[in-house]
Design an enzyme around this catalytic site. Structure first.
Site, PDB file in Angstrom:
ATOM      1  CD  GLU A   1      -1.716  -1.283   3.103  1.00 39.53           C
ATOM      2  OE1 GLU A   1      -1.960  -0.255   3.740  1.00 39.53           O
ATOM      3  OE2 GLU A   1      -1.524  -2.372   3.629  1.00 39.53           O
TER       4      GLU A   1
ATOM      5  CB  CYS B   1      -2.029   6.716   2.247  1.00 40.08           C
ATOM      6  SG  CYS B   1      -3.287   5.660   2.969  1.00 40.08           S
TER       7      CYS B   1
END
Ligand code: NAD
Length: 485
Positions: free
Chosen positions: A252, A286
């Site tokens: 990720e 993020c």
């Protein structure tokens, strides 16, 4: 000062190399951290192999789940220590350390136990050419030793999202937290060490990335798979290391996420949502929105209201109970954010608010604070529009029609998340599938079932993560066939 050590197969180990982790809130030292050595990494991998190939890996999932649930319950009893540790390492507020990280992380182990017990295999009968009959069934085996490498932005949650699926599927997990946030994972390790999870099934190794623990661990031939969250550049280096031995990776990575604010949006919700999505955790999530595209007919209203709201954000008061922000993770990271903001100013951007280091006149001036910053006027080619800032910085630009905004939102090497603000559900559902990203929120941001999958596009990720996807990554499908006639 607190001393943080490595846990290798049940033994706490110090080393000759240490560093001092300091608080980004006021620069005071938090802990002395012992960097793992190559010998510790070798020992952790060897112990992990024996656990995964031994009783732990062979145990029925329900039995393993019972052990992990028990550990999770013990972890929940240390939630105050976890919150204190994350506040010290990151400077974030009590509310955030409690609700966004601490409590959610402790319940994750339970969630993954439930999911793993619910996993079912497949089976089917068949008939061969010679007339014999057979039956096949599938079975998920542990992969072996899984390196779990986490970033600093949501330290305990990110690490737990890796450890929980790895452990419940019978692997040995080796945790490598970020050098910026060693504390909460060390408390988790203390709890694991006191639980019935066998010593070899878990190790904790502290250190840095390049030329340190991260690199030594990911290039270790005994590591069977790597799950990583962090920057795309680091992801690329890890992928190269994993190519030797063809080890699997799940990643990720970062985002340069767009918000699409249509003329028919609920403006109150869009402002409140964009404020949070741009500045929550000081922009260090993020999924944070870094590019807002607003329909030209609502641009002035949006900008004026967002600027007013950004100026009202409370900074550096950890016990404030409304929306507030803490510091960036370090002065080094702040310098990177400031360099990008300066590049925007040089490329014709206008700083509508922020762009400065706040002055407190007290110890916080030794921290890594930065004002919420709103910029306008950049072209889509500007550096700030293409590189992840990972700070409290958002650019706001106008658009004229739907096709245009879809194409501008998609014009990025990243492809992690996006938000649509519109009261026309048909429009939302028409636009969402056309956005080249892993997760789209409609009229909300970051409401998230941690069992829902995430698959970042482009440089935002490799593979699919979370929920059943993580259980699949942490196990190997095996087929067993038996001749029955
Ligand atoms: P980073 O890549 O610098 O570091 C992450 C981890 O990797 C740390 O533990 C670090 O020590 C380790 N590491 C660094 N170099 C390594 C190497 N060569 N080999 C092995 N390990 C190495 O990332 P960061 O600065 O800690 O975190 C911020 C980044 O993480 C941002 O880009 C952010 O978008 C991303 N992130 C993504 C998600 C997501 O779900 N997509 C979630 C959180 C953070």
């Amino acid at each position: 000062m607190k001393e943080i050590r490595n846990l290798v197969a049940g033994t706490w180990l110090g080393s000759e190399r240490t560093w001092v982790k300091s608080s980004p809130f006021d620069g005071r030292p938090v802990a002395r951290v012992n960097e793992a050595t190559r010998e510790m990494i070798d020992a952790a991998v060897a112990a992990g192999k024996s656990a995964a190939l031994g009783e732990w890996g062979a145990m029925a999932v329900r039995q393993r789940a019972a052990i992990i649930r028990d550990m999770g319950a013990k972890l929940a009893r240390r939630v105050d220590d976890l919150i204190e540790a994350d506040m010290a390492d990151t400077g974030r507020s009590y509310w955030q350390a409690c609700n966004f990280d601490g409590k959610r992380a402790t319940t994750l182990f339970e969630t993954y136990c439930d999911l793993a017990i619910g996993l079912e295999g497949r089976t089917n009968g068949f008939q061969g050419e010679g007339g014999f009959r057979g039956l096949w069934m599938t079975n998920r085996r542990p992969k072996g030793v899984i390196a779990c490498i986490a970033p600093w932005n949501v330290p305990l949650l990110m690490m737990s999202l890796k450890l929980a699926p790895a452990l419940v599927m019978g692997n040995a997990a080796i945790a490598k937290p970020s050098e910026e946030t060693p504390s909460s994972t060390t408390i988790l390790a203390e709890v694991i060490a006191q639980s019935d999870i066998p010593d070899g099934a878990f190790s904790l190794l502290h250190g840095f990335g390049r030329n340190s623990t991260g690199e030594m661990l990911t290039s270790h031939p005994g590591v069977d798979a790597i799950t990583f969250t962090g920057e795309p550049g680091t992801g690329s280096a890890i992928m190269k290391a994993a190519a030797t031995g063809l080890r699997e990776v799940a990643m990720e990575l970062g985002g340069k996420n767009a918000a699409l604010v249509f003329s028919d949006c609920d403006m109150d919700a869009a402002i409140e949502g964009t404020l949070r999505s741009a500045f929550f955790n000081c922009g260090q999530i993020c999924f944070c929105t870094e590019r807002a595209y607003v329909h030209r007919s609502r641009l002035d209203e949006f900008l004026e209201r967002l600027v007013t709201a950004a100026r009202a954000i409370v900074i550096g008061q950890p016990h404030h109970d409304g929306f507030s922000i803490g510091p960036l993770i370090s002065t080094v990271h702040r310098a990177k954010v400031m360099e990008l903001v300066n590049s925007a100013a040089a490329e014709g951007g206008k700083i509508e608010t922020g762009g400065r280091i706040p002055e407190f006149g007290d110890a916080r001036d030794g921290g890594a604070f930065y004002e919420p910053t709103i910029i306008t006027g950049l072209s889509d080619r500007a550096r700030l529009m293409r590189e992840e800032t990972f700070g409290p910085v958002i650019h706001v630009a106008p658009f004229d029609d739907e096709e245009e905004v879809i194409s501008r939102a998609n014009d990025s090497d990243y492809g992690l998340g996006a938000v649509i603000w519109s009261q026309d559900i048909n429009r939302c559902l028409r636009v969402a599938p056309r956005l080249r990203v892993g997760h789209v929120w409609i009229n909300s941001w970051q409401i998230r079932d941690l069992g829902s999958p995430l698959s970042g596009v482009g440089i935002s990720g490799v593979g699919e993560q979370f929920g059943v996807s993580s259980l699949n990554f942490c196990s190997q499908q095996q087929t067993i066939t038996v001749r029955i006639t």
